[in-house]
Design an enzyme around this catalytic site. Structure first.
Site, PDB file in Angstrom:
ATOM      1  N   CYS B 189       2.247  -3.506   2.245  1.00 21.28           N
ATOM      2  CA  CYS B 189       2.318  -4.173   0.936  1.00 21.28           C
ATOM      3  C   CYS B 189       2.758  -3.202  -0.157  1.00 21.28           C
ATOM      4  CB  CYS B 189       1.008  -4.859   0.569  1.00 21.28           C
ATOM      5  SG  CYS B 189      -0.415  -3.784   0.498  1.00 21.28           S
ATOM      6  N   HIS B 485      -4.931  -3.266  -1.680  1.00 16.38           N
ATOM      7  CA  HIS B 485      -3.839  -4.217  -1.582  1.00 16.38           C
ATOM      8  C   HIS B 485      -3.002  -4.176  -2.853  1.00 16.38           C
ATOM      9  CE1 HIS B 485      -1.660  -7.513  -0.041  1.00 16.38           C
ATOM     10  NE2 HIS B 485      -2.019  -8.356  -0.983  1.00 16.38           N
TER      11      HIS B 485
END
Lengths: 174, 548
Positions: B189, B485
């Site tokens: 990510c 994240h």
């Protein structure tokens, strides 16, 4: 013991302190006056507006009745699609030609290119010649003219971050 | 927002000041100049032979003003007396601050010629530096140089229309083109979030739209793959009519081959990836050949440099003699420190820190101000002034010599705890604006500030770059680095979208404003047409509040 001398000292100290304090205050006032008069703070209004908008946004978002996303899970995206937690697209690995699932591509590629620790350990057991094949490569960050002025925060190449399942294994690269 | 015709406006003189200048011209200022003593911190004072005292009460406390016609010194209490007695003796100078004062208006007034003389005193005494110092006094020019744009970068309305029409193609989905999810290939990510932001940067996206030869170097074997071509591939995939998430596998592969030191499975620092990719583009120009960095440092015209490269200036001033040495360094972005007050140990626990009450410096402006603040380097820093050999220390100050078209601001949330080899993260909320004015952080501003903000045109520091920016992408991080994240918020035509790996969803502006930002991407406002609405909205809100 307070005598006339002590009182004078106290008085004198206050006397001079007040003078100094006044002078400092006027210094600042004069600077601000100049900045305002010359229009150097012309975007003060816009700055305050932005601050206000941010404050409002934080307040709204913190409100439990706010129904915006904030880590909530979506049912579909804007195209009406739903996605599984691990990507399921299948494609061909450009290094070895095998079919790989997208969500597992990175760990596969690591072994496939001989980058990870496990892969490398496996290789040193077999042959060192194969290893030298993969250690070529330009250490771009060392020569780049565009280094950041301060990089104390950076994950230094080669520093193993705690908790990582596979070690970074970067220290061996030339 | 008011249009500015120069860095600062020359304020209109009061009628007493204009009168005074008509009568006497600048001769009195010039006569004064030998008594002006300018200090290193931008302050100046009038110093004569005797200690100044009020001619009426013999006082020496408080503010003393010297009449610029008869040189009589008065304190504030008796200034009125002097004005009344004399024949139009209304202009005086604050002895301690070398500021003009109009006794009739009862206010400080400003004059560019007077300021010019004050500055010239300081400049005259300054040892000159070959690099970036002052080559002498110069008359203030009222002209403003327009920045000449590269022909490749857009002011071209035709190109801009192409860009916008690309967005209008999708009658089906009625969403702007270029929005497409990216599959997470396994802790990637960090890459997805940066790609989403990067591909949205107007100069880069315009460049990639035009690129027809992106397949040319695909078949090079043995040599490192061309990262620019790979980015082009991703870009065209994002703009295709296929809405299923795209897997940037080739991009990952090419990047790993290009930067073996970062090639491993596991979460990485998005900012590190960003710099690495830009360096990769820089290394390979359109010609597809590997560059020798030292040759091309000054002449490179690769798209990475055109879009993102700015110039950071570092001034080191000796506090003994005032000699300033200047170094300029190109940069792709600016990394800003956060205030360290709330740094909590988040290495092992995954608890999220509540956003505390915002301190005054947990704003982007605060970080920028901290970055450009003069910093005292102590005498333990082994500083030897090359002019006076003094070792008492120096003042170091960073500023921006040249702003890039696309400004990436990186918030240094991660720090390495040396004792424990653990990465700490500062999760404090940071306020940031959608519209950003970078004037105060330019070299011209910091230099001017060093001279007490006097009205003066410093040669070689003409501020002609565009300073108004609009945000278009925000990369946010949640959690700790190793298992955290990244998501990207993109702003397209006034609507914000959240790009969370394969998920693209619409979000409110408030969500973005309240998010924990890691990298902020701003573009010069003149490059973006569709952000007009937002800036007028803010402008009208400002007008509203100022009326009421």
């Amino acid at each position: 013991m307070s005598g006339p001398n002590d009182d004078n000292h106290t008085e004198l100290s206050s006397y001079f302190f007040e003078d100094l304090l006044d002078s400092v205050i006027v210094d600042i006032a004069s600077e601000c006056h100049r900045i305002a008069r010359l229009g150097l703070d012309h975007n003060l209004d816009e700055e305050e507006e932005e601050l206000r908008l941010s404050e409002e946004a934080c307040a709204r978002v913190a409100d439990p009745s706010y129904n915006g996303e904030m880590n909530s899970k979506y049912v579909v995206d804007i195209f009406g699609q739903a996605h599984p937690p691990v990507a399921t697209e299948i494609f061909e690995c450009m290094n070895c030609g095998r079919s790989v699932m997208a969500g597992k591509f990175a760990p596969h590629l690591e072994k496939c290119m001989g980058k990870g620790r496990k892969a490398r350990l496996k290789m040193t057991r077999s042959s060192t010649a194969a290893q030298s094949r993969h250690s070529r490569g330009s250490p771009v960050s060392a020569y780049s003219p565009y280094s950041n002025s301060t990089s104390a925060h950076r994950l230094a190449n080669g520093s193993p971050a705690a908790g990582e399942p596979y070690s970074n294994g970067t220290s061996e690269e030339p | 927002m008011r249009a500015r015709t120069s860095l600062y406006s020359n304020p209109k003189p009061c009628k007493h000041l204009s009168d005074y200048k008509l009568r006497y011209g600048t001769t009195p200022f010039e006569n004064l100049h030998e008594f002006i003593k300018a200090g290193l911190n931008g302050r100046a004072r009038i110093e004569g032979i005797e200690v100044p005292r009020c001619s009426s009460c013999n006082g020496y406390r408080g503010r003393l003003y010297m009449c610029l016609i008869c040189s009589a010194v008065s304190c504030l209490n008796h200034l009125g007396l002097h004005t009344q007695s004399g024949d139009r003796h209304d202009i005086a100078v604050d002895v301690e601050r070398a500021e003009l004062y109009c006794c009739s208006c009862g206010d400080q007034v400003y004059d560019s010629e007077f300021d010019g003389i004050v500055v010239s005193e300081r400049v005259r005494d300054l040892p000159e530096d070959k690099n970036g110092g002052f080559e002498g006094v110069e008359e203030r020019t009222s002209k403003r140089r327009k920045l000449k744009l590269d022909p490749g970068i857009e002011d071209d309305p035709k190109k801009a229309r192409t860009m916008m029409s690309l967005g209008d193609h999708k009658e089906k989905s009625c969403y702007p083109s270029g929005l497409r999810g990216l599959n997470n290939l396994g802790f990637t990510c960090f890459m997805n979030s940066v790609l989403q932001a990067l591909l949205r940067a107007p100069p880069l996206s315009n460049f990639l739209i035009d690129r027809h030869n992106h397949d040319k170097y695909r078949n090079k074997s043995g040599k490192n793959p061309c990262l620019l071509c790979e980015i082009g591939t991703v870009f065209h995939a994002m703009h295709s009519t296929d809405h299923t998430p795209y897997s940037p596998a080739r991009m990952l592969y090419s990047w790993w081959r290009h930067t073996p030191s970062l090639a491993s499975f596991g979460e990485k620092d998005a900012h590190e990836f960003f710099i690495s990719v830009l360096n990769g583009i820089h290394d390979f120009s359109d010609k597809g050949q590997e560059r020798n960095d030292s040759e091309d440092k000054g002449n490179c015209q690769c798209i990475a440099r055109k879009a993102f490269s700015g110039l950071l200036r570092s001034d080191v001033m000796c506090i003994t003699c005032g000699f300033t040495s200047t170094t300029d360094e190109p940069c792709f972005d600016i990394s800003l420190d956060m205030p360290t007050s709330n740094l909590s140990f988040k290495g092992v626990t995954n608890k999220s820190v509540e956003p505390n009450e915002r301190t005054c410096s947990s704003t982007l402006f605060g970080c920028l101000e901290m970055y450009t603040r003069p910093e005292r380097m102590g005498s333990d820093q082994n500083f030897h002034c090359q002019n006076c050999r003094g070792t008492s220390g120096s003042l170091k100050q960073m500023s921006i010599k040249r702003l890039p078209l696309v400004l990436c601001l990186h918030i240094k949330r991660f720090s390495q705890c040396l004792s424990r080899r653990i990465i700490l993260k500062n999760g404090q909320y940071l306020q940031f604006p959608f519209s950003l004015d970078m004037t105060a952080y330019l070299s011209s501003s910091t230099v001017r500030n060093r001279f007490g903000n006097r009205i003066f045109a410093f040669k070689c520091l003409n501020s002609d770059s565009s300073v108004a920016y609009e945000i278009f992408a925000v990369v946010c991080h949640s959690g700790i680095l190793q298992t955290g994240h990244y998501v990207t918020y993109l702003r397209v035509k006034d609507q914000w979208y959240k790009c969370d790996d394969p998920w693209i969803n619409e979000v409110d502006e408030e969500t973005v404003r309240a998010s924990q930002t890691y990298m902020l991407f701003y573009v010069q406002r003149r490059l973006v047409i569709n952000f007009q609405r937002v800036s007028t909205r803010i402008a009208s809100a400002v007008k509203q509040s100022s009326k009421g």
